[in-house]
Design a protein around this motif. Structure first.
Motif, PDB file in Angstrom:
ATOM      1  N   VAL A  88       0.791  -1.239   0.000  1.00 52.13           N
ATOM      2  CA  VAL A  88       0.000   0.000   0.000  1.00 52.13           C
ATOM      3  C   VAL A  88       0.820   1.284   0.000  1.00 52.13           C
ATOM      4  CG1 VAL A  88      -2.006  -1.098   1.059  1.00 52.13           C
ATOM      5  CG2 VAL A  88      -0.323   0.033   2.514  1.00 52.13           C
ATOM      6  N   LYS A  89       2.045   1.245   0.507  1.00 49.93           N
ATOM      7  CA  LYS A  89       2.858   2.460   0.611  1.00 49.93           C
ATOM      8  C   LYS A  89       4.130   2.333  -0.217  1.00 49.93           C
ATOM      9  CE  LYS A  89       1.377   3.504   5.331  1.00 49.93           C
ATOM     10  NZ  LYS A  89       1.853   3.679   6.716  1.00 49.93           N
ATOM     11  N   TYR A 102      -1.507  -4.680  -0.513  1.00 52.67           N
ATOM     12  CA  TYR A 102      -2.705  -4.035  -1.024  1.00 52.67           C
ATOM     13  C   TYR A 102      -3.778  -5.116  -1.145  1.00 52.67           C
ATOM     14  CZ  TYR A 102      -6.053  -1.585  -3.827  1.00 52.67           C
ATOM     15  OH  TYR A 102      -7.214  -1.002  -4.257  1.00 52.67           O
ATOM     16  N   ASN A 104      -7.898  -5.651  -2.354  1.00 53.77           N
ATOM     17  CA  ASN A 104      -9.069  -5.066  -2.981  1.00 53.77           C
ATOM     18  C   ASN A 104     -10.180  -4.907  -1.943  1.00 53.77           C
ATOM     19  OD1 ASN A 104     -10.726  -4.156  -5.174  1.00 53.77           O
ATOM     20  ND2 ASN A 104     -11.683  -6.171  -5.180  1.00 53.77           N
ATOM     21  N   VAL A 106     -10.423  -4.966   1.959  1.00 55.36           N
ATOM     22  CA  VAL A 106      -9.471  -4.875   3.064  1.00 55.36           C
ATOM     23  C   VAL A 106      -9.943  -5.675   4.278  1.00 55.36           C
ATOM     24  CG1 VAL A 106      -8.231  -3.303   4.602  1.00 55.36           C
ATOM     25  CG2 VAL A 106      -8.735  -2.607   2.251  1.00 55.36           C
ATOM     26  N   PHE A 146      -7.626  -0.938  -9.636  1.00 51.90           N
ATOM     27  CA  PHE A 146      -7.389   0.051  -8.596  1.00 51.90           C
ATOM     28  C   PHE A 146      -8.362   1.203  -8.794  1.00 51.90           C
ATOM     29  CE2 PHE A 146      -3.255  -2.057  -9.154  1.00 51.90           C
ATOM     30  CZ  PHE A 146      -3.065  -2.513  -7.858  1.00 51.90           C
ATOM     31  N   THR A 147      -8.914   1.694  -7.708  1.00 47.87           N
ATOM     32  CA  THR A 147      -9.836   2.826  -7.792  1.00 47.87           C
ATOM     33  C   THR A 147      -9.164   4.043  -7.164  1.00 47.87           C
ATOM     34  OG1 THR A 147     -10.896   2.113  -5.732  1.00 47.87           O
ATOM     35  CG2 THR A 147     -11.874   1.337  -7.794  1.00 47.87           C
ATOM     36  N   ASP A 148      -9.802   4.663  -6.184  1.00 46.49           N
ATOM     37  CA  ASP A 148      -9.183   5.819  -5.528  1.00 46.49           C
ATOM     38  C   ASP A 148      -8.052   5.396  -4.593  1.00 46.49           C
ATOM     39  OD1 ASP A 148     -11.126   4.634  -3.905  1.00 46.49           O
ATOM     40  OD2 ASP A 148     -11.474   6.472  -2.782  1.00 46.49           O
ATOM     41  N   ARG A 149      -8.020   4.111  -4.222  1.00 48.17           N
ATOM     42  CA  ARG A 149      -6.893   3.566  -3.457  1.00 48.17           C
ATOM     43  C   ARG A 149      -5.961   2.885  -4.453  1.00 48.17           C
ATOM     44  NH1 ARG A 149      -7.417  -0.740  -0.456  1.00 48.17           N
ATOM     45  NH2 ARG A 149      -9.207  -1.519  -1.591  1.00 48.17           N
ATOM     46  N   HIS A 150      -4.689   3.132  -4.340  1.00 47.27           N
ATOM     47  CA  HIS A 150      -3.721   2.529  -5.261  1.00 47.27           C
ATOM     48  C   HIS A 150      -2.584   1.901  -4.467  1.00 47.27           C
ATOM     49  CE1 HIS A 150      -5.357   4.303  -8.920  1.00 47.27           C
ATOM     50  NE2 HIS A 150      -5.617   5.361  -8.183  1.00 47.27           N
ATOM     51  N   GLN A 152       1.331   1.202  -4.068  1.00 48.92           N
ATOM     52  CA  GLN A 152       2.425   2.113  -4.389  1.00 48.92           C
ATOM     53  C   GLN A 152       3.780   1.425  -4.521  1.00 48.92           C
ATOM     54  OE1 GLN A 152       2.340   5.957  -2.361  1.00 48.92           O
ATOM     55  NE2 GLN A 152       0.363   5.382  -1.497  1.00 48.92           N
TER      56      GLN A 152
END
Length: 182
Positions: A88-89, A102, A104, A106, A146-150, A152
């Motif tokens: 996620v980061k 990450y 989909n 959570v 991926f939507t508004d959360r990606h 990284q």
């Protein structure tokens, strides 16, 4: 054009009109190095992920609403298994800085070890086994984008991913990390 060449070389094929192309393609090519604020790929264990080893990651939303992520590695240890997942980061100075996998959907309990959440349909799993030259290639396709959360980053772990209850999604220590803007 480089992304298109990688897509063609890895067997990712898109059909349809030009306006139907995926809206967000993520691509990173880098060499693993010691951590610095500008490093795109970081090795935390140079004995297992040598400095100078190369990594390529391509993430492509597919026209049918899924996502394919391709991982290509060169210069790793020969004949060795590695686990790999989207995190996620971004990569940081410490291996844990990239956060959890990450997901989909959570898992409310983190770190997630529940097979209902920690599985290759809900996460991007990219486990590999290098050949005798330290080369490895894998891809993962999921049925979501991926939507508004990606995610990284993609993190390389010490071993292939476990799947049993209480250990699902675990793959040993984090050996290296590469930043990818999914």
């Amino acid at each position: 054009m480089k992304t298109l060449a990688v897509a063609v070389a890895t067997g990712l094929v898109f059909t349809g009109t030009a306006h139907a192309e995926p809206s967000r393609v993520a691509h990173t090519s880098a060499k693993f190095e010691s951590y610095s604020a500008t490093a795109e790929a970081v090795t935390y264990d140079a004995a297992k992920v040598p400095t100078g080893a190369k990594v390529h990651v391509l993430g492509v939303p597919t026209p049918n609403g899924g996502t394919t992520v391709v991982l290509l590695l060169k210069g790793l240890l020969p004949d060795r298994a590695y686990g790999a997942h989207a995190h996620v980061k971004k990569c940081g100075a410490a291996p844990a800085d990239s956060g959890p996998h990450y997901q989909n959907v959570v898992d409310p309990k983190q770190p997630s070890v529940d097979p209902a959440y920690a599985n290759p349909r809900n996460e991007i799993w990219l486990d590999v086994h290098t050949d005798k030259h330290g080369f490895a290639f894998t891809k993962s396709t999921v049925d979501w984008q991926f939507t508004d959360r990606h995610a990284q980053s993609v993190v390389l772990h010490n071993e292939h991913t476990h799947t049993g209850p209480g250990e699902a999604g675990t793959a040993g220590p984090r050996l290296a990390c590469v930043n990818v803007a999914f």
